[in-house]
Design a protein around this motif. Structure first.
Motif, PDB file in Angstrom:
ATOM      1  N   VAL A 359       0.852  -1.185   0.000  1.00 40.21           N
ATOM      2  CA  VAL A 359       0.000   0.000   0.000  1.00 40.21           C
ATOM      3  C   VAL A 359       0.894   1.243   0.000  1.00 40.21           C
ATOM      4  CG1 VAL A 359      -1.805   1.276   1.228  1.00 40.21           C
ATOM      5  CG2 VAL A 359      -1.777  -1.233   1.299  1.00 40.21           C
ATOM      6  N   LEU A 360       0.650   2.165  -0.930  1.00 41.95           N
ATOM      7  CA  LEU A 360       1.392   3.424  -0.993  1.00 41.95           C
ATOM      8  C   LEU A 360       0.480   4.563  -0.557  1.00 41.95           C
ATOM      9  CD1 LEU A 360       3.288   3.135  -4.410  1.00 41.95           C
ATOM     10  CD2 LEU A 360       3.982   2.290  -2.159  1.00 41.95           C
ATOM     11  N   VAL A 361       1.021   5.456   0.272  1.00 44.84           N
ATOM     12  CA  VAL A 361       0.275   6.636   0.732  1.00 44.84           C
ATOM     13  C   VAL A 361       1.154   7.856   0.499  1.00 44.84           C
ATOM     14  CG1 VAL A 361      -0.958   7.720   2.638  1.00 44.84           C
ATOM     15  CG2 VAL A 361      -0.800   5.223   2.524  1.00 44.84           C
ATOM     16  N   GLY A 362       0.691   8.778  -0.358  1.00 42.92           N
ATOM     17  CA  GLY A 362       1.487   9.953  -0.680  1.00 42.92           C
ATOM     18  C   GLY A 362       0.764  11.239  -0.354  1.00 42.92           C
ATOM     19  N   HIS A 363       1.474  12.163   0.290  1.00 40.05           N
ATOM     20  CA  HIS A 363       0.902  13.464   0.636  1.00 40.05           C
ATOM     21  C   HIS A 363       1.509  14.553  -0.243  1.00 40.05           C
ATOM     22  CE1 HIS A 363       0.970  17.205   3.299  1.00 40.05           C
ATOM     23  NE2 HIS A 363      -0.283  17.068   2.921  1.00 40.05           N
ATOM     24  N   SER A 364       0.663  15.337  -0.895  1.00 44.87           N
ATOM     25  CA  SER A 364       1.099  16.478  -1.691  1.00 44.87           C
ATOM     26  C   SER A 364       2.105  16.022  -2.755  1.00 44.87           C
ATOM     27  CB  SER A 364       1.682  17.556  -0.769  1.00 44.87           C
ATOM     28  OG  SER A 364       1.922  18.749  -1.456  1.00 44.87           O
ATOM     29  N   MET A 365       3.325  16.576  -2.757  1.00 44.13           N
ATOM     30  CA  MET A 365       4.314  16.162  -3.742  1.00 44.13           C
ATOM     31  C   MET A 365       4.629  14.674  -3.614  1.00 44.13           C
ATOM     32  SD  MET A 365       8.223  17.520  -4.369  1.00 44.13           S
ATOM     33  CE  MET A 365       7.746  19.174  -4.903  1.00 44.13           C
ATOM     34  N   GLY A 366       4.517  14.139  -2.405  1.00 48.42           N
ATOM     35  CA  GLY A 366       4.720  12.706  -2.230  1.00 48.42           C
ATOM     36  C   GLY A 366       3.702  11.891  -3.002  1.00 48.42           C
ATOM     37  N   GLY A 367       2.505  12.468  -3.213  1.00 50.23           N
ATOM     38  CA  GLY A 367       1.512  11.805  -4.044  1.00 50.23           C
ATOM     39  C   GLY A 367       1.959  11.718  -5.490  1.00 50.23           C
ATOM     40  N   LEU A 368       2.691  12.733  -5.958  1.00 50.66           N
ATOM     41  CA  LEU A 368       3.236  12.678  -7.315  1.00 50.66           C
ATOM     42  C   LEU A 368       4.292  11.581  -7.416  1.00 50.66           C
ATOM     43  CD1 LEU A 368       3.592  16.492  -8.104  1.00 50.66           C
ATOM     44  CD2 LEU A 368       1.706  14.952  -8.664  1.00 50.66           C
ATOM     45  N   MET A 369       5.128  11.457  -6.371  1.00 47.65           N
ATOM     46  CA  MET A 369       6.108  10.365  -6.358  1.00 47.65           C
ATOM     47  C   MET A 369       5.394   9.019  -6.421  1.00 47.65           C
ATOM     48  SD  MET A 369       8.996  11.917  -6.141  1.00 47.65           S
ATOM     49  CE  MET A 369       8.183  13.241  -7.038  1.00 47.65           C
ATOM     50  N   THR A 370       4.277   8.936  -5.707  1.00 41.67           N
ATOM     51  CA  THR A 370       3.495   7.704  -5.699  1.00 41.67           C
ATOM     52  C   THR A 370       2.874   7.435  -7.056  1.00 41.67           C
ATOM     53  OG1 THR A 370       3.009   7.962  -3.339  1.00 41.67           O
ATOM     54  CG2 THR A 370       1.513   6.571  -4.607  1.00 41.67           C
ATOM     55  N   SER A 371       2.379   8.488  -7.706  1.00 36.54           N
ATOM     56  CA  SER A 371       1.751   8.340  -9.017  1.00 36.54           C
ATOM     57  C   SER A 371       2.734   7.791 -10.045  1.00 36.54           C
ATOM     58  CB  SER A 371       1.206   9.693  -9.480  1.00 36.54           C
ATOM     59  OG  SER A 371       0.574   9.587 -10.739  1.00 36.54           O
ATOM     60  N   PHE A 372       3.988   8.236  -9.962  1.00 35.41           N
ATOM     61  CA  PHE A 372       5.014   7.741 -10.878  1.00 35.41           C
ATOM     62  C   PHE A 372       5.139   6.220 -10.806  1.00 35.41           C
ATOM     63  CE2 PHE A 372       6.880  12.062 -11.234  1.00 35.41           C
ATOM     64  CZ  PHE A 372       7.139  12.071 -12.593  1.00 35.41           C
ATOM     65  N   GLN A 373       4.931   5.659  -9.599  1.00 37.13           N
ATOM     66  CA  GLN A 373       5.131   4.223  -9.421  1.00 37.13           C
ATOM     67  C   GLN A 373       4.031   3.407 -10.091  1.00 37.13           C
ATOM     68  OE1 GLN A 373       8.137   4.020  -8.204  1.00 37.13           O
ATOM     69  NE2 GLN A 373       7.914   6.229  -7.837  1.00 37.13           N
ATOM     70  N   MET A 374       2.907   4.022 -10.371  1.00 39.55           N
ATOM     71  CA  MET A 374       1.776   3.299 -10.945  1.00 39.55           C
ATOM     72  C   MET A 374       1.718   3.388 -12.460  1.00 39.55           C
ATOM     73  SD  MET A 374       0.685   2.255  -8.133  1.00 39.55           S
ATOM     74  CE  MET A 374      -0.690   1.347  -8.832  1.00 39.55           C
ATOM     75  N   ARG A 375       2.555   4.193 -13.057  1.00 42.73           N
ATOM     76  CA  ARG A 375       2.474   4.459 -14.489  1.00 42.73           C
ATOM     77  C   ARG A 375       3.539   3.677 -15.267  1.00 42.73           C
ATOM     78  NH1 ARG A 375      -0.966   8.715 -15.063  1.00 42.73           N
ATOM     79  NH2 ARG A 375      -1.309   9.994 -13.180  1.00 42.73           N
ATOM     80  N   ASP A 376       3.157   3.241 -16.456  1.00 37.09           N
ATOM     81  CA  ASP A 376       4.064   2.501 -17.336  1.00 37.09           C
ATOM     82  C   ASP A 376       4.535   3.445 -18.430  1.00 37.09           C
ATOM     83  OD1 ASP A 376       5.441   0.740 -18.927  1.00 37.09           O
ATOM     84  OD2 ASP A 376       3.919  -0.835 -18.843  1.00 37.09           O
ATOM     85  N   PHE A 377       5.797   3.849 -18.358  1.00 35.92           N
ATOM     86  CA  PHE A 377       6.352   4.810 -19.303  1.00 35.92           C
ATOM     87  C   PHE A 377       7.162   4.147 -20.413  1.00 35.92           C
ATOM     88  CE2 PHE A 377       5.976   7.256 -15.301  1.00 35.92           C
ATOM     89  CZ  PHE A 377       5.186   8.305 -15.740  1.00 35.92           C
ATOM     90  N   ARG A 378       7.144   2.844 -20.478  1.00 38.88           N
ATOM     91  CA  ARG A 378       7.934   2.162 -21.509  1.00 38.88           C
ATOM     92  C   ARG A 378       7.483   2.585 -22.905  1.00 38.88           C
ATOM     93  NH1 ARG A 378       7.344  -3.947 -19.565  1.00 38.88           N
ATOM     94  NH2 ARG A 378       5.271  -3.086 -19.076  1.00 38.88           N
ATOM     95  N   GLY A 379       8.458   2.911 -23.742  1.00 39.44           N
ATOM     96  CA  GLY A 379       8.181   3.396 -25.091  1.00 39.44           C
ATOM     97  C   GLY A 379       8.227   4.908 -25.179  1.00 39.44           C
ATOM     98  N   THR A 380       8.162   5.591 -24.033  1.00 39.68           N
ATOM     99  CA  THR A 380       8.182   7.050 -24.044  1.00 39.68           C
ATOM    100  C   THR A 380       9.535   7.601 -24.444  1.00 39.68           C
ATOM    101  OG1 THR A 380       6.572   7.010 -22.233  1.00 39.68           O
ATOM    102  CG2 THR A 380       7.690   9.090 -22.627  1.00 39.68           C
TER     103      THR A 380
END
Length: 473
Positions: A359-380
């Motif tokens: 379970v990831l819990v991110g506050h403010s900018m920490g939420g952006l760090m958390t969002s990065f972990q859920m996204r698949d950027f392969r091919g970008t």
């Protein structure tokens, strides 16, 4: 209500389902401006005075004699620890038989046991030992060894500031067991916090034969139940004192602001930490702080969650620290590397499916760090750069961060994510005078900006240049 394996399983699943809701409610309250937490360590005499305030009149000649022994022990604790330990153990021995009934016996036993164990630990360095008792420590499941710790404190002798103590009534003496940060300790505890480990424990002492004292140091994060003198009992525990002890041990209280203004100074400290011993049987919950903040900001909500038995039994908390003045891709990449390391470590210790339910819990900018972990950027990367990342003329640190984020898949073991006040679409403050002032004050290392200058910039596609080199309006 029926009590069966099925109902207990359903209750547990229900607890898991409501985790996100509980976190949102608790975090909304806990992160709204918590002050600097602190504590005061009482002397043996001060702690005895507090005890006397709850037991003003012993009520019998036997307990009056016991009270006199406690008063003598408190006086001796500062000058003759060996004598004090003997006196505290004598009190514990005289009251252990009345512990089952609670009342004054239970309070005296708790106080004497806690003070004796604390003095025994500090006495091991100064050579202080009891002369009338041979002390041994019990070994077994859910028991700590005192050799695991650098210091052990009696939780009742710790006065907390600006936070409500989460405690559990029961038998024994609540303790705070501390592990100092060191390179040697880091080998045994790969997620050793910047300030070490402070964990809750409960001390019990029994007397098998005359002159023998056997101490059990119970790991209450594993189990808060114990069989004591033939009866199953709940252990007395203070869950908050270890959290505040960790905060108080971190002398760089303004590490959050320093991480904005001088991120290079804290770059090597970026990573995943825990103030607990790694428990591979539990579900990891990872807290990530926001701008100009630090891991200690999570203490109030974490403390509130510890009041829930289902949380204590099923989850272990980690925190991700990063200097918030860095460009986002660097802490985002560091976060992903830390999560992968944590997962590998748990699996290597025999973790089951709980390691795959992070379970990831991110506050403010920490939420952006958390969002990065859920996204698949392969091919970008092909859309941004003309050349593969491995041959880009940029600093190794930048190449590693880009490769981690843009060429590796997102972790599959993350099952729940909680965002708290996260600016997913950006913040209007960033383009205002406050945001511009912060950008000017932050001193980002030049090697981390190499992507924006020289050959690195010429490796960008038209789309990549629009992302990286776009001028402020």
């Amino acid at each position: 209500m029926l009590d069966s394996p099925l109902t207990r399983h359903l209750d547990k699943m229900h607890s898991l389902r409501i985790l996100a809701t509980v976190l949102l409610v608790v975090l909304a309250a806990g992160l709204s401006g918590c002050g600097e937490l602190g504590l005061t360590q009482q002397s043996a005499t001060e702690s005895y005075r507090d005890l006397k305030a709850t037991v003003p009149v012993p009520g019998s000649p036997r307990l009056t004699a016991v009270d006199d022994l406690l008063a003598q022990a408190a006086k001796a604790a500062g000058s003759n620890r060996g004598v004090a330990i003997d006196l505290y153990l004598e009190v514990a021995e005289r009251t252990v038989y009345g512990v089952r009934g609670g009342g004054v016996d239970s309070k005296y036993y708790r106080h004497a046991t806690g003070q004796a164990v604390a003095l025994l630990n500090s006495g091991s360095r100064s050579g202080a030992k009891p002369s009338r008792y041979q002390v041994t420590y019990a070994q077994g499941k859910n028991l700590f060894s005192p050799g695991q710790f650098d210091s052990i404190d009696f939780a009742d002798a710790i006065q907390l500031k600006d936070i409500e103590a989460i405690t559990q009534e029961g038998i024994g003496a609540p303790m705070v067991c501390n592990v100092d940060k060191s390179s040697e300790r880091k080998k045994d505890h790969p997620f050793l916090h910047l300030v070490g480990i402070s964990t809750a424990a409960t001390a019990l002492v029994e007397f098998p034969t005359q002159g023998q004292a056997r101490i059990s140091l119970c790991n209450t994060r594993r189990s808060d139940q114990v069989v004591f003198r033939g009866t199953s009992r709940t252990l007395a525990t203070n869950f908050t004192a270890p959290l505040v002890t960790s905060s108080a041990r971190q002398k760089t209280s303004n590490i959050g602001l320093k991480g904005v203004l001088r991120p290079a100074a804290f770059f090597d400290e970026m990573g995943l930490y825990s103030t607990e011993f790694t428990d591979h049987t539990k579900i990891p919950v990872v807290f990530t702080h926001g701008l100009s903040s630090r891991p200690a900001t999570w203490i109030p909500p974490y403390n509130a969650l510890l009041a829930q038995k289902w949380f204590r039994e099923n989850y272990q908390v980690y925190v991700f620290y990063y200097p918030t003045g860095l460009p986002l891709m660097y802490p985002a990449a560091g976060f992903r590397e830390g999560l992968e390391k944590m997962h590998r470590e748990l699996k290597s210790r025999g973790a089951g499916r709980n390691a795959d339910r992070v379970v990831l819990v991110g506050h403010s900018m920490g939420g952006l760090m958390t969002s990065f972990q859920m996204r698949d950027f392969r091919g970008t990367a092909k859309k941004i750069f003309r050349s593969p990342i491995r041959v880009l003329p940029i600093a190794p640190t930048s190449r590693k961060a880009l490769s981690t984020l843009l060429e590796s898949p997102p972790p599959r073991f993350i099952k729940r994510v909680v965002f708290v006040a996260t600016p997913h679409r950006g913040s209007i403050l960033a383009n205002g005078w406050l945001g511009r002032l912060g950008s000017m004050l932050a001193k980002v290392p030049k090697q981390l900006l190499s992507l924006q200058i020289g050959e690195g910039a010429r490796s960008l596609t038209t789309f990549g240049r629009s992302l990286v080199l776009e001028a402020d309006p």
